[in-house]
Design an enzyme around this catalytic site. Structure first.
Site, PDB file in Angstrom:
ATOM      1  N   ARG A  54       1.092  -1.256   0.277  1.00 54.16           N
ATOM      2  CA  ARG A  54      -0.043   0.399   0.170  1.00 54.16           C
ATOM      3  C   ARG A  54       0.510   0.788  -0.158  1.00 54.16           C
ATOM      4  NH1 ARG A  54      -4.966  -0.946   2.892  1.00 54.16           N
ATOM      5  NH2 ARG A  54      -6.221  -3.169   2.742  1.00 54.16           N
ATOM      6  N   ASP A 163     -16.583   8.994   9.856  1.00 49.95           N
ATOM      7  CA  ASP A 163     -14.746   8.048   9.184  1.00 49.95           C
ATOM      8  C   ASP A 163     -13.613   9.057   9.568  1.00 49.95           C
ATOM      9  OD1 ASP A 163     -14.630   5.040   7.834  1.00 49.95           O
ATOM     10  OD2 ASP A 163     -12.831   6.528   7.840  1.00 49.95           O
TER      11      ASP A 163
HETATM   12  C1  SAM Z   1     -13.891  -2.336   7.163  1.00 48.58           C
HETATM   13  S1  SAM Z   1     -14.940   0.091   6.806  1.00 48.58           S
HETATM   14  C2  SAM Z   1     -16.370  -0.644   7.280  1.00 48.58           C
HETATM   15  C3  SAM Z   1     -17.345  -0.155   6.725  1.00 48.58           C
HETATM   16  C4  SAM Z   1     -19.091  -0.159   7.324  1.00 48.58           C
HETATM   17  N1  SAM Z   1     -18.737   0.150   8.621  1.00 48.58           N
HETATM   18  C5  SAM Z   1     -19.479  -1.439   7.608  1.00 48.58           C
HETATM   19  O1  SAM Z   1     -19.322  -2.337   8.175  1.00 48.58           O
HETATM   20  O2  SAM Z   1     -19.221  -1.843   6.253  1.00 48.58           O
HETATM   21  C6  SAM Z   1     -14.416  -0.076   8.344  1.00 48.58           C
HETATM   22  C7  SAM Z   1     -13.941   2.029   8.331  1.00 48.58           C
HETATM   23  O3  SAM Z   1     -13.576   2.398   9.896  1.00 48.58           O
HETATM   24  C8  SAM Z   1     -12.948   3.632   9.478  1.00 48.58           C
HETATM   25  N2  SAM Z   1     -11.570   3.481  10.749  1.00 48.58           N
HETATM   26  C9  SAM Z   1     -10.708   2.944  11.094  1.00 48.58           C
HETATM   27  N3  SAM Z   1     -10.255   3.853  12.181  1.00 48.58           N
HETATM   28  C10 SAM Z   1     -10.712   4.339  12.978  1.00 48.58           C
HETATM   29  C11 SAM Z   1     -10.635   5.441  13.748  1.00 48.58           C
HETATM   30  N4  SAM Z   1      -9.988   5.659  14.734  1.00 48.58           N
HETATM   31  N5  SAM Z   1     -12.212   6.396  13.920  1.00 48.58           N
HETATM   32  C12 SAM Z   1     -13.204   6.079  12.457  1.00 48.58           C
HETATM   33  N6  SAM Z   1     -12.882   5.747  12.180  1.00 48.58           N
HETATM   34  C13 SAM Z   1     -11.752   4.674  11.310  1.00 48.58           C
HETATM   35  C14 SAM Z   1     -12.073   3.073   8.202  1.00 48.58           C
HETATM   36  O4  SAM Z   1     -11.480   4.469   7.557  1.00 48.58           O
HETATM   37  C15 SAM Z   1     -12.946   2.493   7.220  1.00 48.58           C
HETATM   38  O5  SAM Z   1     -14.375   3.296   6.567  1.00 48.58           O
END
Ligand code: SAM
Length: 289
Positions: A54, A163
């Site tokens: 990445r 997010d």
């Molecule tokens: C796998 S996606 C899940 C999306 C959705 N909730 C779903 O279940 O389809 C995980 C998301 O968590 C966000 N994320 C990771 N660490 C985070 C943090 N400390 N605060 C807010 N968002 C975070 C990432 O940017 C990503 O968009």
């Protein structure tokens, strides 16, 4: 061609040749530390190949020769912007409309009916999609609401979509999805609440009114003052370590209203002090007691 020996460097603690750029255990640990401090995401040694793949394009874009140079850059004051780019590159944004359908069934049959009735009498409805990625989750909530109450946007009903990654927040706010993305949306909802936009599908004004996107770090400050009747935090805490996970769930308890529901991801299990205040009412669905 890029080549990496995943895990080898971390196990031996020695510098390994890693193809185009050298990624040592020390570099990997520095990147993992920054990511952990900035986002709570914990990177095990097994993610070394992922980090390489990445970030190699970032090194190329910046004309850098090694990960050591990159680490120095993101650790310094001039690398603040790149540090955010690094974070965005290392987060996993996989999502889709109506992912884990049973949560939307629960929303439609259990949680929303009394709330929407109350909204018609002037009540307030607030739902939080925490870690909303590209917007599929909050818009699926909005579609569930609009399927039950087509004029919902005229009432005090709002969904906060947050997010840490500014790119996904901008994507969600733009609200345009391709054919493949909207496939899981039932045809009736798709016809009524999306408009054709070039080759894509744009969310309707009603959906835009219902959903507000904000950048918000779950391990940082939360500016919200009021509570929510439902919090979706699905497939986010799997990337955190156990103490961070428990801290976030217990912070949710300050925001989840009495009888409010917390929806978590299919591979997540609630632990820690929050679990004393919630009862399991469905698959990965917890209601505040
Ligand atoms: C796998 S996606 C899940 C999306 C959705 N909730 C779903 O279940 O389809 C995980 C998301 O968590 C966000 N994320 C990771 N660490 C985070 C943090 N400390 N605060 C807010 N968002 C975070 C990432 O940017 C990503 O968009």
């Amino acid at each position: 061609m890029s080549r990496i020996l995943p895990g080898t460097a971390a196990q031996s603690g020695t510098v390994q040749p890693t193809g185009e750029f050298e990624l040592t255990q020390k570099d990997f640990l520095r990147i993992a530390k920054i990511l952990y401090e900035d986002s709570g995401i914990a990177l095990p040694d097994s993610k070394m190949a992922l980090v390489y793949s990445r970030l190699a394009k970032r090194l190329r874009a910046l004309g850098m020769q090694s990960f050591r140079q990159y680490c120095e850059h993101v650790s310094g004051s001039e690398g603040v912007g790149e540090r955010m780019t690094m974070l965005a590159a290392l987060t996993t944004n996989v999502t889709h409309f109506f992912r884990e359908m049973h949560h939307f069934d629960h929303l439609r049959t259990d949680l929303l009916p009394p709330l929407l009735e109350a909204a018609k009498r002037g009540g307030r409805v607030r739902i939080w999609s925490a870690g909303c990625s590209n917007g599929h989750e909050p818009y699926s909530i909005a579609l569930t609401i609009l399927g039950m109450m087509p004029d919902a946007a005229n009432y005090d009903i709002r969904i906060l979509a947050s997010d840490i990654d500014p790119n996904v927040v901008a994507f969600g706010r733009a609200g345009i999805y391709d054919d493949a993305a909207v496939q899981p949306v039932p045809m009736e909802l798709r016809r009524r609440w999306f408009q054709r936009s070039g080759n894509g599908h744009s969310v309707s004004e009603e959906m835009r009114t219902l959903v507000s996107f904000r950048e918000l770090n779950l391990i940082g400050e939360w500016p919200m003052k009021n509570g929510f009747q439902a919090i979706f935090c699905r497939n986010v805490t799997i990337y955190f370590d156990e103490p961070t996970r428990q801290k976030i769930w217990s912070r949710f308890m300050k925001y989840l209203e009495p009888a409010g529901v917390l929806y978590i991801g299919h591979s997540e299990r609630l632990t820690g002090s929050a679990s004393d205040q919630l009862s399991l009412v469905g698959t990965t669905t917890y209601r505040r007691t």
